[in-house]
Design a protein around this motif. Structure first.
Motif, PDB file in Angstrom:
ATOM      1  N   CYS A  11       1.284   6.512  -6.939  1.00 45.05           N
ATOM      2  CA  CYS A  11       0.141   7.367  -7.289  1.00 45.05           C
ATOM      3  C   CYS A  11       0.436   8.830  -6.982  1.00 45.05           C
ATOM      4  CB  CYS A  11      -1.114   6.910  -6.545  1.00 45.05           C
ATOM      5  SG  CYS A  11      -1.740   5.333  -7.130  1.00 45.05           S
ATOM      6  N   THR A  70       2.195   1.633  -3.505  1.00 45.36           N
ATOM      7  CA  THR A  70       1.110   2.074  -4.388  1.00 45.36           C
ATOM      8  C   THR A  70       0.812   3.545  -4.166  1.00 45.36           C
ATOM      9  OG1 THR A  70       0.187  -0.152  -4.302  1.00 45.36           O
ATOM     10  CG2 THR A  70      -1.271   1.604  -5.072  1.00 45.36           C
ATOM     11  N   PHE A  71       0.718   3.940  -2.900  1.00 48.81           N
ATOM     12  CA  PHE A  71       0.458   5.340  -2.575  1.00 48.81           C
ATOM     13  C   PHE A  71       1.577   6.230  -3.119  1.00 48.81           C
ATOM     14  CE2 PHE A  71       1.275   8.886   0.347  1.00 48.81           C
ATOM     15  CZ  PHE A  71       0.094   9.605   0.173  1.00 48.81           C
ATOM     16  N   TRP A  94       0.828  -1.211   0.000  1.00 45.69           N
ATOM     17  CA  TRP A  94       0.000   0.000   0.000  1.00 45.69           C
ATOM     18  C   TRP A  94       0.856   1.253   0.000  1.00 45.69           C
ATOM     19  CZ3 TRP A  94      -4.511   0.117  -1.851  1.00 45.69           C
ATOM     20  CH2 TRP A  94      -5.363  -0.981  -1.740  1.00 45.69           C
ATOM     21  N   TRP A  95       1.957   1.253   0.738  1.00 44.28           N
ATOM     22  CA  TRP A  95       2.823   2.434   0.738  1.00 44.28           C
ATOM     23  C   TRP A  95       3.460   2.640  -0.638  1.00 44.28           C
ATOM     24  CZ3 TRP A  95       2.795   6.580   3.378  1.00 44.28           C
ATOM     25  CH2 TRP A  95       2.374   6.566   4.693  1.00 44.28           C
TER      26      TRP A  95
END
Length: 145
Positions: A28, A24-25, A21-22
């Motif tokens: 993005c 991906t964040f 998630w980090w």
């Protein structure tokens, strides 16, 4: 082993999800910053009044296409990396390590008990030798000068 995930397995899975998630964040956010920079550059005017970037839409599409191409090139390499770091054995290595460490602690306790017994035996032998020397002195008294 019952096949149920241990606390170590659950923690490792949680950390892996958080890491994904980090990343991906971060990706993005980087894409959003690049797109924002392109849009801002489209609003900036040169000295002659023309925009710095004529067609911001085309530049955005080009940037996103470049990111897509990079991701498609990186994806197979990520699979190869995952293969290198993923466990290929059925047991959890951390659980095996915990078992080995518990055995080492047991051996240390055993060594401590043996050391205590040796010390006690040495003290008893010292007393026996003291008594032997006393008996020798009684049997063969030394001449005093």
């Amino acid at each position: 082993m019952t096949g149920e995930p241990t606390d170590t397995d659950r923690l490792r899975q949680h950390r892996a999800r958080v890491r994904v998630w980090w990343w991906t964040f971060s990706v993005c956010l980087l894409i959003a910053l690049v797109c924002g920079a392109i849009l801002i550059a489209g609003m900036i005017r040169r000295e002659d009044g023309a925009p710095l970037i004529e067609d911001t839409g085309a530049v955005l599409v080009g940037a996103l296409a470049t990111v897509g191409a990079l991701l498609s090139a990186v994806a197979p390499k990520l699979e190869a990396i995952r293969h290198q770091v993923q466990n290929s054995h059925p047991t959890n290595l951390r659980d095996d390590l915990d078992t080995v460490l518990a055995e080492i602690r047991g051996v240390r306790r055993d060594i401590g008990r043996v050391d205590t017994r040796l010390t006690y035996t040495q003290q008893r032998l010292d007393k026996v030798f003291d008594h032997v020397h006393e008996l020798e002195d009684i049997i063969n008294p030394k001449e005093k000068k």
